[in-house]
Design an enzyme around this catalytic site. Structure first.
Site, PDB file in Angstrom:
ATOM      1  N   ARG A 104       0.805  -1.212   0.103  1.00 28.41           N
ATOM      2  CA  ARG A 104       0.103   0.077   0.002  1.00 28.41           C
ATOM      3  C   ARG A 104       0.774   1.351  -0.022  1.00 28.41           C
ATOM      4  O   ARG A 104       1.733   1.409   0.771  1.00 28.41           O
ATOM      5  CB  ARG A 104      -0.948   0.044   1.238  1.00 28.41           C
ATOM      6  CG  ARG A 104      -2.122  -1.109   1.450  1.00 28.41           C
ATOM      7  CD  ARG A 104      -2.971  -0.808   2.435  1.00 28.41           C
ATOM      8  NE  ARG A 104      -2.437  -0.340   3.625  1.00 28.41           N
ATOM      9  CZ  ARG A 104      -3.533   0.314   4.529  1.00 28.41           C
ATOM     10  NH1 ARG A 104      -4.597   0.095   4.256  1.00 28.41           N
ATOM     11  NH2 ARG A 104      -2.817   0.633   5.884  1.00 28.41           N
ATOM     12  N   THR A 108      -1.323   7.561  -0.118  1.00 34.70           N
ATOM     13  CA  THR A 108      -2.832   7.349  -0.708  1.00 34.70           C
ATOM     14  C   THR A 108      -3.343   5.960  -0.256  1.00 34.70           C
ATOM     15  O   THR A 108      -4.559   5.983  -0.413  1.00 34.70           O
ATOM     16  CB  THR A 108      -2.632   7.202  -2.278  1.00 34.70           C
ATOM     17  OG1 THR A 108      -1.808   5.879  -2.432  1.00 34.70           O
ATOM     18  CG2 THR A 108      -1.693   8.352  -3.109  1.00 34.70           C
ATOM     19  N   ASP A 200       0.473  -3.849  12.060  1.00 35.20           N
ATOM     20  CA  ASP A 200       1.180  -3.918  10.713  1.00 35.20           C
ATOM     21  C   ASP A 200       1.363  -5.342  10.836  1.00 35.20           C
ATOM     22  O   ASP A 200       2.508  -5.888  11.334  1.00 35.20           O
ATOM     23  CB  ASP A 200       2.253  -3.070  10.569  1.00 35.20           C
ATOM     24  CG  ASP A 200       2.429  -3.254   9.018  1.00 35.20           C
ATOM     25  OD1 ASP A 200       2.519  -2.130   8.256  1.00 35.20           O
ATOM     26  OD2 ASP A 200       2.928  -4.419   8.565  1.00 35.20           O
ATOM     27  N   ASP A 203       5.017  -6.254   9.353  1.00 37.87           N
ATOM     28  CA  ASP A 203       5.876  -6.069  10.275  1.00 37.87           C
ATOM     29  C   ASP A 203       6.027  -7.079  11.693  1.00 37.87           C
ATOM     30  O   ASP A 203       6.896  -7.513  11.984  1.00 37.87           O
ATOM     31  CB  ASP A 203       5.912  -4.505  10.997  1.00 37.87           C
ATOM     32  CG  ASP A 203       6.279  -3.412   9.869  1.00 37.87           C
ATOM     33  OD1 ASP A 203       6.941  -3.959   8.880  1.00 37.87           O
ATOM     34  OD2 ASP A 203       5.849  -2.265   9.897  1.00 37.87           O
TER      35      ASP A 203
HETATM   36  C1  PRP Z   1      -0.826  -4.884   4.204  1.00 37.19           C
HETATM   37  C2  PRP Z   1      -1.803  -6.177   4.245  1.00 37.19           C
HETATM   38  C3  PRP Z   1      -2.604  -6.130   2.882  1.00 37.19           C
HETATM   39  C4  PRP Z   1      -2.886  -4.743   2.820  1.00 37.19           C
HETATM   40  C5  PRP Z   1      -4.339  -4.407   3.285  1.00 37.19           C
HETATM   41  O1  PRP Z   1      -0.067  -4.943   3.200  1.00 37.19           O
HETATM   42  O2  PRP Z   1      -0.862  -7.609   4.504  1.00 37.19           O
HETATM   43  O3  PRP Z   1      -1.939  -6.567   1.782  1.00 37.19           O
HETATM   44  O4  PRP Z   1      -2.107  -4.139   3.763  1.00 37.19           O
HETATM   45  O5  PRP Z   1      -4.633  -3.192   3.142  1.00 37.19           O
HETATM   46  P1  PRP Z   1      -5.778  -2.734   2.056  1.00 37.19           P
HETATM   47  O6  PRP Z   1      -6.946  -3.510   2.214  1.00 37.19           O
HETATM   48  O7  PRP Z   1      -6.137  -1.539   2.576  1.00 37.19           O
HETATM   49  O8  PRP Z   1      -5.210  -2.825   0.640  1.00 37.19           O
HETATM   50  P2  PRP Z   1       1.189  -3.899   3.383  1.00 37.19           P
HETATM   51  O9  PRP Z   1       0.648  -2.931   1.982  1.00 37.19           O
HETATM   52  O10 PRP Z   1       1.274  -3.329   4.534  1.00 37.19           O
HETATM   53  O11 PRP Z   1       2.301  -4.755   2.528  1.00 37.19           O
HETATM   54  P3  PRP Z   1       3.224  -5.722   3.423  1.00 37.19           P
HETATM   55  O12 PRP Z   1       2.502  -6.994   3.652  1.00 37.19           O
HETATM   56  O13 PRP Z   1       4.297  -5.940   2.326  1.00 37.19           O
HETATM   57  O14 PRP Z   1       3.933  -5.203   4.501  1.00 37.19           O
HETATM   58  N1  URA Z   2      -2.346  -3.627   6.836  1.00 38.94           N
HETATM   59  C1  URA Z   2      -2.083  -4.188   7.987  1.00 38.94           C
HETATM   60  O1  URA Z   2      -0.869  -4.670   8.082  1.00 38.94           O
HETATM   61  N2  URA Z   2      -2.526  -3.765   9.258  1.00 38.94           N
HETATM   62  C2  URA Z   2      -3.702  -2.907   9.039  1.00 38.94           C
HETATM   63  O2  URA Z   2      -4.346  -2.756  10.322  1.00 38.94           O
HETATM   64  C3  URA Z   2      -4.054  -2.433   7.834  1.00 38.94           C
HETATM   65  C4  URA Z   2      -3.531  -2.847   6.516  1.00 38.94           C
END
Ligand code: PRP
Ligand code: URA
Length: 209
Positions: A104, A108, A200, A203
């Site tokens: 994400r 945005t 997160d 993380d």
């Molecule tokens: C997180 C999660 C989803 C997304 C959800 O990933 O694992 O893929 O956010 O958010 P959304 O429904 O608003 O799209 P992130 O973008 O943090 O990436 P990562 O898994 O690489 O940390």
């Molecule tokens: N992605 C995450 O990992 N946690 C949230 O709460 C939203 C998006």
């Protein structure tokens, strides 16, 4: 309208309560994500078709049930979806695994896709997409749109925590895709994080910050 299944099984809810706790460390967090994914997979595969086969037991020949021809593919959304893969493979070790890379944009909150590698025989497979978090729904919607271009036999989406906003957006965008969640949380905050959520997920699984 898609079918939305919220799991209220006591084992899942108990494990989820520990997952949410900010004191839960990386090792235990990883273990719990896999355990919850495994329990959810047990339910999500409830409708796999069966066929009759004959088996000779030490006592006699019996007609018993086997899972029939159709095959599964799991598709984790990188990164956090990787945390669910071992759990689901422990139930279906012969499944193939595709990967979709998506993050994400921090400003945005829109999904940015950076990788897609799927099994070549997707039209013969039932796909279960894995991502612990469904927040705005943007990542899930884009991932499923990409997978649909490869014409899988069917698609289900499995997440651990979903926000109401994400469920609404996802079911509008993909009314044909069944959605499995362990919990529907209250809302998103101004940064599109789920409340109460678990923070997160990527993380916490990988110990980054
Ligand atoms: C997180 C999660 C989803 C997304 C959800 O990933 O694992 O893929 O956010 O958010 P959304 O429904 O608003 O799209 P992130 O973008 O943090 O990436 P990562 O898994 O690489 O940390
Ligand atoms: N992605 C995450 O990992 N946690 C949230 O709460 C939203 C998006």
């Amino acid at each position: 309208m898609s079918k939305v299944m919220i799991f209220d099984h006591p084992l899942i809810q108990h494990k989820l309560s520990i997952l949410r706790d900010e004191r839960t460390g990386t090792k235990q967090f990883r273990e719990l994500v896999n355990e919850i994914a495994m329990l959810m997979c047990y339910e999500a595969t409830r409708d796999l078709p069966l066929k009759d086969v004959e088996v000779k037991t030490p006592m006699e020949t019996a007609t018993v049930k086997n899972i029939s021809g159709r095959k599964l593919a799991f598709v984790p959304i990188l990164r956090a979806g990787l945390g669910m893969v071992d759990g689901v493979l422990s139930l279906v070790p012969t499944a193939k695994v595709g990967h979709i890379g998506m993050y994400r944009d921090p400003e945005t909150h829109e999904p940015v896709d950076y990788y897609c590698k799927l099994p070549s025989d997707l039209p013969e497979r039932d796909v279960i997409v894995l991502d612990p978090m469904l927040a705005t729904g943007g990542s899930a919607i884009d991932a499923v749109t990409s997978i649909k271009k490869h014409h899988p036999h069917s698609i289900k989406f499995m997440c651990i925590i979903a926000a109401p906003e994400g469920i609404d957006a996802f079911t509008k965008a993909h009314p044909d895709v069944e959605l499995y969640c362990a919990a529907k949380d209250r809302e998103l905050n101004d940064h599109a994080y789920i409340l109460p959520g678990l923070g997160d997920a990527g993380d916490r699984i990988f110990g980054t910050k």
